[in-house]
Design a protein around this motif. Sequence first.
Motif, short mmCIF file in Angstrom:
data_model
loop_
_atom_site.label_atom_id
_atom_site.label_comp_id
_atom_site.label_asym_id
_atom_site.label_seq_id
_atom_site.Cartn_x
_atom_site.Cartn_y
_atom_site.Cartn_z
N PRO A 119 -52.26 5.91 80.65
CA PRO A 119 -50.83 5.64 80.79
C PRO A 119 -50.55 4.16 81.02
O PRO A 119 -51.44 3.38 81.33
CB PRO A 119 -50.46 6.46 82.03
N PHE A 120 -49.28 3.80 80.85
CA PHE A 120 -48.84 2.42 80.97
C PHE A 120 -47.47 2.43 81.64
O PHE A 120 -46.60 3.21 81.24
CB PHE A 120 -48.74 1.78 79.58
N SER A 121 -47.29 1.61 82.67
CA SER A 121 -46.01 1.58 83.39
C SER A 121 -45.52 0.17 83.59
O SER A 121 -46.32 -0.72 83.91
CB SER A 121 -46.17 2.19 84.79
N VAL A 122 -44.20 -0.02 83.43
CA VAL A 122 -43.60 -1.31 83.76
C VAL A 122 -42.36 -1.06 84.60
O VAL A 122 -41.72 -0.01 84.48
CB VAL A 122 -43.19 -2.12 82.51
N LYS A 123 -42.02 -2.05 85.43
CA LYS A 123 -40.78 -1.98 86.19
C LYS A 123 -39.87 -3.08 85.65
O LYS A 123 -40.29 -4.24 85.54
CB LYS A 123 -41.04 -2.20 87.68
N PHE A 124 -38.65 -2.72 85.31
CA PHE A 124 -37.70 -3.70 84.81
C PHE A 124 -37.03 -4.38 85.99
O PHE A 124 -36.39 -3.72 86.81
CB PHE A 124 -36.65 -3.03 83.93
N ARG A 125 -37.20 -5.72 86.07
CA ARG A 125 -36.54 -6.45 87.15
C ARG A 125 -35.20 -6.99 86.64
O ARG A 125 -34.37 -7.45 87.40
CB ARG A 125 -37.43 -7.63 87.60
N THR A 126 -35.03 -6.98 85.31
CA THR A 126 -33.79 -7.43 84.66
C THR A 126 -33.29 -6.28 83.81
O THR A 126 -34.10 -5.54 83.25
CB THR A 126 -34.10 -8.63 83.73
N ALA A 127 -31.96 -6.11 83.70
CA ALA A 127 -31.42 -5.07 82.82
C ALA A 127 -31.63 -5.50 81.37
O ALA A 127 -31.19 -6.57 80.97
CB ALA A 127 -29.94 -4.87 83.10
N VAL A 128 -32.33 -4.66 80.60
CA VAL A 128 -32.57 -4.99 79.19
C VAL A 128 -32.43 -3.75 78.33
O VAL A 128 -32.64 -2.62 78.79
CB VAL A 128 -34.00 -5.55 78.93
#
Lengths: 327, 139
Positions: free
Chosen positions: A59-68
């Motif tokens: 699996p791969f996870s990212v957290k968005f710190r900016t709205a995109v």
Amino acid sequence: MIEIVNAASLVTVQDLGRYGALNLGVGVSGAMDPMSLAAGNILLGNEENAAGIEIPVFPFSVKFRTAVNFTITGADAPANLDGFALLPWWLHRAEAGQTLTLTLPQSRRWRASRAYLCVQGGIDVPMVLGSRSTQLRGAFGGFEGRPLRTGDCLPVKPSLTLNAAFGLVPPALALPLICDGVPAVRVLPAAEYQDYTSEAQNALWTCAWKITPQSDRYGYRLAGDPLWPTHPLELRSHGIVPGVIQVPHGGQPIIQMRDAQPSGGYPKIGTVIEADLWRLGQAPIGSSVRFVRCTWDEALDAAADNTQWLYHARRLVALQTMRERAA
Amino acid sequence: MNVNDIMLLSTHLAATDIDRLELRGPGFSLALVRHGSMIVQEPIDEENEDITVTADGPGEFLREHPLHQGISVEPGEAFLAGATLGFLRVGSLLRAVTAPAAGTMIQLLANDQQPVGFGDPLFKIEPLESAMTGSNGAV
């Protein structure tokens, strides 16, 4: 900013490749499936060459710190944003603080291995030698010239609100290429093709070549019938490109892929056409591939098919975007 | 509305090619239906608030996303407002057919891979609010 929360190995920032530097010994790099990267960018209204993230292991996870606004193309890796399931090959929006997770691809309609995460405006890393692709061997380009790790923060620009969403049907479904039930790629005979026995030449076109676990962005090692030359071949190192099928002394071919060295000395029996490299780029380890002999003109036609698919995708997305704005 | 008004309306309606007229007002509802050359008054089924979801443009109607197999909303299944019920494909572009309200799937009105035009019926759904409202209007 996009923060990497969980990345296995081999996740890299890629665009469509670094061209014009082969003479400097700098390989092409770029997305293994450039059609998927371009499609993800087309959905977002980006230029096709905007940099995205190539994800080969899950699996791969990212957290968005900016709205995109973002898309996930390539392999259908079941994705969720804060637990909500997302459609593949679709426009989505993440608000700041949301977490995106991709899990192992399982689609039976299209067996593919690499997913691409594209964001509106592209991953904002510096260009090196005209490209944002990661040059792993040279340790430059992309994000610090290396695969992404947990904790890495990738720069992105904030996106305006998304008015409406739509998606694309992957080109793998629109442009199928199957030979005797096995995914296939078109191949041109290469410079040393006539130095191989007729059994070897026949085997090249009839064997279902298995992609062994010793395959990656540098090259795919294939298993199948051994290919023997008619006489021992010793060549000086010479320039090669992704797609070249080399045959080392053991008789088992290797297809040079996007991170391959720009030069090599093994004999070349064939070259996978540039227009079909994306199919190879998605072929999972353990799967088989057939080589279909084609002519130079057929190779050019195949490239035109890809260009047409991208052109029509761009046209339809633009029309739909205009329609949404007018509504 | 009195009987004379209804008769006048029926006479006018008979001269058109309208098959069904439904009229609702405070405290009354009226349905006039064409049967052959006659206009007949019929009771309105107040409980039948089913919504027909129609195509908002031309395309090939798809029940599932092309990459998925066996993931579609079947009759009897419930969903939230905005849920994806199906897709419309034009070339390589896909648009979602979304639920206008939370509810339950009643019936499919179009076949998988059927070409549809603007306004063609795709699904019949029972919205949650009408399901929650009983025949006596109690919630």
